[in-house]
Design a protein around this motif. Structure first.
Motif, PDB file in Angstrom:
ATOM      1  N   PRO A 115       0.811  -1.223   0.000  1.00 22.78           N
ATOM      2  CA  PRO A 115       0.000   0.000   0.000  1.00 22.78           C
ATOM      3  C   PRO A 115       0.847   1.278   0.000  1.00 22.78           C
ATOM      4  O   PRO A 115       1.769   1.440   0.808  1.00 22.78           O
ATOM      5  CB  PRO A 115      -0.818  -0.108   1.288  1.00 22.78           C
ATOM      6  CG  PRO A 115      -0.881  -1.578   1.562  1.00 22.78           C
ATOM      7  CD  PRO A 115       0.437  -2.130   1.096  1.00 22.78           C
ATOM      8  N   GLY A 116       0.545   2.152  -0.953  1.00 21.66           N
ATOM      9  CA  GLY A 116       1.224   3.439  -1.049  1.00 21.66           C
ATOM     10  C   GLY A 116       2.570   3.397  -1.756  1.00 21.66           C
ATOM     11  O   GLY A 116       3.208   4.438  -1.898  1.00 21.66           O
ATOM     12  N   TRP A 117       3.013   2.228  -2.189  1.00 23.98           N
ATOM     13  CA  TRP A 117       4.307   2.104  -2.851  1.00 23.98           C
ATOM     14  C   TRP A 117       4.127   1.802  -4.326  1.00 23.98           C
ATOM     15  O   TRP A 117       3.269   1.004  -4.709  1.00 23.98           O
ATOM     16  CB  TRP A 117       5.118   0.972  -2.245  1.00 23.98           C
ATOM     17  CG  TRP A 117       5.754   1.269  -0.935  1.00 23.98           C
ATOM     18  CD1 TRP A 117       5.551   2.350  -0.132  1.00 23.98           C
ATOM     19  CD2 TRP A 117       6.703   0.440  -0.266  1.00 23.98           C
ATOM     20  NE1 TRP A 117       6.319   2.242   0.993  1.00 23.98           N
ATOM     21  CE2 TRP A 117       7.039   1.080   0.936  1.00 23.98           C
ATOM     22  CE3 TRP A 117       7.304  -0.771  -0.560  1.00 23.98           C
ATOM     23  CZ2 TRP A 117       7.952   0.544   1.847  1.00 23.98           C
ATOM     24  CZ3 TRP A 117       8.206  -1.307   0.339  1.00 23.98           C
ATOM     25  CH2 TRP A 117       8.529  -0.649   1.517  1.00 23.98           C
TER      26      TRP A 117
END
Length: 187
Positions: free
Chosen positions: A39-41
């Motif tokens: 998540p978020g990468w």
């Protein structure tokens, strides 16, 4: 020194590192910004994280500093340098047996590589492959080693920025899918 059964650590690490390097090398330029299963990468963030962890492990041998890759840095070159440094240290009995500090669990370097670098590089290799549309197959021996190592640490690895909630695998799931589901990845 081996991993208890199977390939010696330098050989196992070498296979995982080679595959990760291929994923970096073969990543289409327009896919580095793709979202990853982390998540978020993005795909770039995953590769940079693995390079950074390798640099950190090498710095643990001599107490030097390390830095994470920065945008625009050649990740293929950074990976070759970092993984080459790990392989060289594993090939030196003094460095391979050197105890790392508390930050690394006070483990001998070779054991740290078996535990962290092999599992981290292996699983993030899948993340990178998934994000960039490449072959997602993982080394079966490395999956077994990572599973033996991570499954008993279930409660310790469930924290923000580490691994998400487990996913129940299908009854007929293979070992790779079971490991990835255990680590919160949807396959």
């Amino acid at each position: 020194m081996g991993n208890g059964a199977g390939s010696p650590v330098p050989e196992l690490y070498g296979r995982i590192a080679k595959r990760f390097g291929e994923l970096i090398r073969d990543c289409p330029r327009d896919r580095w910004g793709n979202p990853s299963p982390c998540p978020g990468w993005t795909a770039w963030d995953v590769a940079a994280h693995v390079v950074s962890n390798h640099r950190r492990a090498l710095a643990g041998l001599d107490g030097s500093g390390h830095s994470a890759p920065v945008r625009g840095e050649d990740l293929a070159r950074a990976w070759r340098a970092a993984s080459g440094g790990i392989e060289a240290a594993l090939g030196d009995p003094v460095q391979a047996g050197a105890r790392l500090g508390e930050e690394f669990g006070s483990l001998p370097f070779e054991e740290f590589v078996r535990r962290m670098a092999c599992a981290d590089t292996l699983v993030h290799g899948w993340d990178l492959a998934r994000a960039t549309g490449q072959d997602e197959a993982l080394d079966s021996e490395a999956v077994a080693v990572a599973s033996r190592m991570l499954l008993p640490e279930d409660g310790d690895i469930r924290m923000p920025g580490a691994f998400g909630a487990k996913i129940s695998p299908a009854a007929d799931a293979d070992a790779q899918t079971r490991l990835l589901n255990f680590l919160g990845r949807t396959v």
